[in-house]
Scaffold this active site. Sequence first.
Site, mmCIF file in Angstrom:
data_model
loop_
_atom_site.group_PDB
_atom_site.id
_atom_site.type_symbol
_atom_site.label_atom_id
_atom_site.label_comp_id
_atom_site.label_asym_id
_atom_site.label_seq_id
_atom_site.Cartn_x
_atom_site.Cartn_y
_atom_site.Cartn_z
ATOM 1 N N ASN A 9 -14.359 1.592 -1.858
ATOM 2 C CA ASN A 9 -14.540 0.203 -1.430
ATOM 3 C C ASN A 9 -14.521 0.200 0.095
ATOM 4 O OD1 ASN A 9 -14.405 -2.498 -0.856
ATOM 5 N ND2 ASN A 9 -12.404 -2.847 -1.807
ATOM 6 N N LYS A 11 -15.045 -2.202 2.065
ATOM 7 C CA LYS A 11 -14.583 -3.481 2.627
ATOM 8 C C LYS A 11 -15.521 -3.953 3.743
ATOM 9 C CE LYS A 11 -9.996 -2.415 0.994
ATOM 10 N NZ LYS A 11 -8.567 -2.576 1.114
ATOM 11 N N HIS A 95 -10.606 -8.705 -6.154
ATOM 12 C CA HIS A 95 -9.815 -7.879 -5.235
ATOM 13 C C HIS A 95 -8.699 -8.735 -4.638
ATOM 14 C CE1 HIS A 95 -8.634 -5.372 -1.897
ATOM 15 N NE2 HIS A 95 -9.194 -4.371 -2.546
ATOM 16 N N GLU A 97 -7.626 -9.009 -1.783
ATOM 17 C CA GLU A 97 -7.987 -9.662 -0.514
ATOM 18 C C GLU A 97 -8.777 -10.943 -0.786
ATOM 19 O OE1 GLU A 97 -9.691 -6.134 1.151
ATOM 20 O OE2 GLU A 97 -7.683 -5.273 1.293
ATOM 21 N N GLU A 167 -4.304 -2.481 -8.628
ATOM 22 C CA GLU A 167 -4.063 -2.279 -7.200
ATOM 23 C C GLU A 167 -2.841 -3.095 -6.777
ATOM 24 O OE1 GLU A 167 -7.899 -0.911 -5.057
ATOM 25 O OE2 GLU A 167 -7.864 -3.074 -5.015
ATOM 26 N N GLY A 173 -3.647 -0.469 1.902
ATOM 27 C CA GLY A 173 -3.756 -0.351 3.349
ATOM 28 C C GLY A 173 -2.428 -0.150 4.053
ATOM 29 N N SER A 213 -3.773 2.956 -1.119
ATOM 30 C CA SER A 213 -3.425 4.144 -0.327
ATOM 31 C C SER A 213 -3.678 5.463 -1.064
ATOM 32 C CB SER A 213 -1.991 4.054 0.176
ATOM 33 O OG SER A 213 -1.839 2.904 1.000
ATOM 34 N N GLY A 234 -9.878 2.658 -0.567
ATOM 35 C CA GLY A 234 -10.292 1.895 0.603
ATOM 36 C C GLY A 234 -10.483 2.811 1.806
#
Length: 255
Positions: A9, A11, A95, A97, A167, A173, A213, A234
């Site tokens: 991903n 992003k 997701h 986010e 996730e 992150g 991560s 990510g």
Amino acid sequence: MRKPMIAGNWKMHLTRKEAGELASAIKKGLDPDLKHEVLLAPSFTNLETVKNIIFDSKILLSAQNMCWEEKGAFTGEVSPLQLKDIGCDYVIIGHSERRKIFGETDETLNKKIKSALKNNLKVIFCIGETLEERENNQTYRVLQTQIQNGLKEISKEDLSAIVIAYEPVWAIGTGKTATPDQAEDAHIFVRKEISRLYDTNTSENIRILYGGSVKAENIDELMAKPNIDGALVGGESLKADKFLRVIHYQKVLSK
Ligand code: 13P
């Protein structure tokens, strides 16, 4: 047998040139005999560039989000028809986010999943708890709600076009990966929940990816767990050499 999937991903990173270079390097470095699936999810603006590079490879293409409507007055949105047209195989939905920063709810995500499936796009459906929820022992309750609401009215047949990505928000992150045991526990819970809502066969067949991560250094131990069927990566997917190492994870004993 569930076919593993390693998904990158990207992003909101990379220009077209950078995305093209990264996709080329990943394609070049792929073991031609690789048996599992590899997927790249660039920004909307980079989908066509990446598609033009991977079209003759085994790499799959995914968008990171979409609108539930097929067309119309929805300024700023991108439709499933447009994603199909550009050559997407998958779309990531839910997701954290999107949930956290853009306020997407289980209800809108459910509409998006239904619309993607109707338009022959497969779905990577993301779920996961925040640190606060984990610390308050609410992890399973949160996962259960996200699954129940997100997959509402989705048939057993349609579920074969869905991959679930667990996730944990606190691991995204942050460099704080869930331990393989923590991830495995959550995946077992998700599988049980799918079994309760559908049936054992469906729950045995659904793929569950871990995200948060994932690195070249920890992929092997994660993939050693029987209920971890792949990874949604990510930061580490933005570096060709590192992501290639993740893709070519080593099978360790218990798998
Ligand atoms: P990181 O691998 O950068 O933690 O991101 C995980 C993720 O959100 C993938 O969708």
